[in-house]
Design a protein around this motif. Structure first.
Motif, mmCIF file in Angstrom:
data_model
loop_
_atom_site.group_PDB
_atom_site.id
_atom_site.type_symbol
_atom_site.label_atom_id
_atom_site.label_comp_id
_atom_site.label_asym_id
_atom_site.label_seq_id
_atom_site.Cartn_x
_atom_site.Cartn_y
_atom_site.Cartn_z
ATOM 1 N N HIS A 155 0.794 5.182 -0.501
ATOM 2 C CA HIS A 155 1.251 4.218 -1.510
ATOM 3 C C HIS A 155 0.097 3.296 -1.889
ATOM 4 O O HIS A 155 -0.938 3.294 -1.242
ATOM 5 C CB HIS A 155 2.417 3.381 -0.966
ATOM 6 N N TYR A 156 0.304 2.522 -2.945
ATOM 7 C CA TYR A 156 -0.675 1.482 -3.277
ATOM 8 C C TYR A 156 0.011 0.121 -3.267
ATOM 9 O O TYR A 156 1.226 0.029 -3.406
ATOM 10 C CB TYR A 156 -1.351 1.743 -4.626
ATOM 11 N N ASP A 157 -0.783 -0.924 -3.068
ATOM 12 C CA ASP A 157 -0.310 -2.309 -3.174
ATOM 13 C C ASP A 157 -1.050 -2.949 -4.344
ATOM 14 O O ASP A 157 -2.129 -2.496 -4.720
ATOM 15 C CB ASP A 157 -0.616 -3.075 -1.881
ATOM 16 N N ASN A 161 -6.125 -6.371 0.417
ATOM 17 C CA ASN A 161 -5.721 -6.726 1.780
ATOM 18 C C ASN A 161 -6.704 -6.244 2.834
ATOM 19 O O ASN A 161 -7.487 -5.332 2.611
ATOM 20 C CB ASN A 161 -4.286 -6.233 2.046
ATOM 21 N N THR A 188 5.261 3.354 -6.840
ATOM 22 C CA THR A 188 4.000 3.055 -6.143
ATOM 23 C C THR A 188 3.677 4.081 -5.053
ATOM 24 O O THR A 188 2.695 3.944 -4.337
ATOM 25 C CB THR A 188 4.073 1.658 -5.476
ATOM 26 N N ALA A 226 -6.861 -3.696 -4.016
ATOM 27 C CA ALA A 226 -5.625 -3.451 -4.757
ATOM 28 C C ALA A 226 -5.735 -2.130 -5.508
ATOM 29 O O ALA A 226 -6.817 -1.759 -5.976
ATOM 30 C CB ALA A 226 -5.397 -4.591 -5.745
ATOM 31 N N ASN A 242 -1.723 -7.088 8.680
ATOM 32 C CA ASN A 242 -2.289 -7.053 7.318
ATOM 33 C C ASN A 242 -2.320 -8.462 6.791
ATOM 34 O O ASN A 242 -1.345 -9.190 6.952
ATOM 35 C CB ASN A 242 -1.350 -6.346 6.341
ATOM 36 N N PHE A 244 -2.643 -10.089 3.006
ATOM 37 C CA PHE A 244 -2.739 -9.826 1.568
ATOM 38 C C PHE A 244 -3.136 -11.105 0.849
ATOM 39 O O PHE A 244 -2.657 -12.181 1.201
ATOM 40 C CB PHE A 244 -1.375 -9.385 1.009
ATOM 41 N N ASP A 257 8.307 -10.742 -6.124
ATOM 42 C CA ASP A 257 7.646 -9.770 -5.242
ATOM 43 C C ASP A 257 7.355 -10.394 -3.880
ATOM 44 O O ASP A 257 6.483 -11.248 -3.757
ATOM 45 C CB ASP A 257 6.336 -9.331 -5.905
ATOM 46 N N TYR A 259 6.786 -8.296 -1.173
ATOM 47 C CA TYR A 259 6.034 -7.284 -0.416
ATOM 48 C C TYR A 259 4.604 -7.063 -0.930
ATOM 49 O O TYR A 259 3.814 -6.401 -0.285
ATOM 50 C CB TYR A 259 6.762 -5.929 -0.465
ATOM 51 N N GLY A 260 4.314 -7.548 -2.112
ATOM 52 C CA GLY A 260 2.980 -7.317 -2.672
ATOM 53 C C GLY A 260 2.841 -5.932 -3.280
ATOM 54 O O GLY A 260 1.740 -5.391 -3.348
ATOM 55 N N ASN A 261 3.965 -5.330 -3.710
ATOM 56 C CA ASN A 261 3.865 -3.986 -4.277
ATOM 57 C C ASN A 261 4.568 -3.823 -5.627
ATOM 58 O O ASN A 261 4.803 -2.716 -6.075
ATOM 59 C CB ASN A 261 4.389 -2.937 -3.285
#
Length: 310
Positions: A155-157, A161, A188, A226, A242, A244, A257, A259-261
């Motif tokens: 996945h990507y954020d 981070n 994502t 990112a 982690n 971020f 948001d 979760y940062g995603n």
């Protein structure tokens, strides 16, 4: 391609030489506090006691967020730590060799971000997070514990981070944002679960994605910019953290948001507009639709594609 490893990088050096390149890098020899030696199974389980934590439990090592091949369960933290460290379980939810994964969340998942200082205050005292960003850019600090063998989906954020490997060993496979066309995305996340042995009949373009890889030992810190895709395999039971931070101006991000995603607001709006444009094309017969769709693709390439990629 092995991810570059750099030892003893200072904040100044990171911000000047590494950060602008927007590529993953493993930082070694950073001062992370006493956590790297202190966080044994015994210490972890007694430090935060028996407070309840919500965890993912999976009967198979490869967790799939799209088909949701795991269940959510709750355990006292001390019980969870001991179970996650076992290979075979006397007590279990699904199978005796099930895998466990904790990703800390805020008190109210919809409103609060994960912050180790709030959710695990005792353990937070043992950690020195390398703050290679401004205080007001901080977004979240996510505490993670994984069973040996557990693999998280690719996945990507949308935020930069640091993945700080405190104990245990992880293998991380990464793909550049420019290889998104080959990753069979659903939101994502990538549909290709087994990045080591992909099903190339089902995912023929996946071979075009350039694979970056690193192994994180205890004390290593991986910078994941990112939009870089990452797939994380816990080779041993381990604890990670982690952090971020907001690389874009704060108002670029979706306020809901935690979760940062979630894609930045402008990107979400652009995708909605594109969906409307495609719907409008449906009013035309197929040959016209095809012709104008191809012209739209060319315009997007001319206007938005970077051509300076190495």
């Amino acid at each position: 391609v092995p991810v570059e490893r750099l030892d003893g990088v200072t904040r100044e050096c990171f911000l000047r030489d590494i950060y602008p390149r927007r590529k993953p890098v493993v930082l070694t020899g950073l001062e992370l506090g006493t956590c790297t030696t202190k966080w044994t199974i015994d210490y972890l389980s007694q430090a935060e006691g028996s407070k309840e934590v919500k965890i993912h439990v999976s009967a198979v090592p490869q967790m799939d967020f799209l088909s949701k091949n795991f269940v959510y369960r709750t355990l006292p933290f001390d019980v969870f730590v001991r179970r996650a460290a076992e290979v075979k379980h006397k007590e279990y939810f699904l199978t005796e060799d099930e895998k466990y994964y904790l990703r800390s969340v805020g008190e109210d998942v919809r409103k609060d971000i994960a912050d180790i200082r709030k959710q695990f205050p005792v353990l937070a005292q043992d950690v020195h997070i390398p703050e290679y960003f401004e205080k007001e850019q901080f977004f979240s600090s996510v505490f993670r514990i994984s069973s040996a063998g557990l693999q998280l989906w690719t996945h990507y954020d949308v935020m930069d981070n640091f993945l700080i490997q405190v104990t245990g060993k992880k293998r991380v496979v990464l793909y550049s944002p420019r290889d998104a066309p080959y990753l069979y995305l659903s939101g994502t996340k990538s549909e290709v679960l087994d990045v080591d042995n992909p099903d190339l009949e089902k995912y023929p373009l996946f071979v075009k994605a350039k694979r970056y890889q690193c192994v994180l030992e205890a004390g290593d810190v991986l910078f994941i910019p990112a939009l870089w895709f990452h797939n994380v395999i816990s080779e041993e039971f381990g604890v990670a953290l982690n952090v971020f931070w907001k690389h874009l101006p704060a108002e670029s991000y979706d306020k809901t948001d935690t979760y940062g995603n979630k894609d930045p607001m402008a990107a979400s709006r652009a995708i909605q507009i594109l969906d409307r444009a495609l719907k409008t094309l449906e009013e035309l017969p197929e040959e016209y639709r095809d012709f104008y769709a191809r012209r739209m693709v060319l315009r997007i390439q001319e206007k938005a594609y970077r051509n300076d990629y190495g």
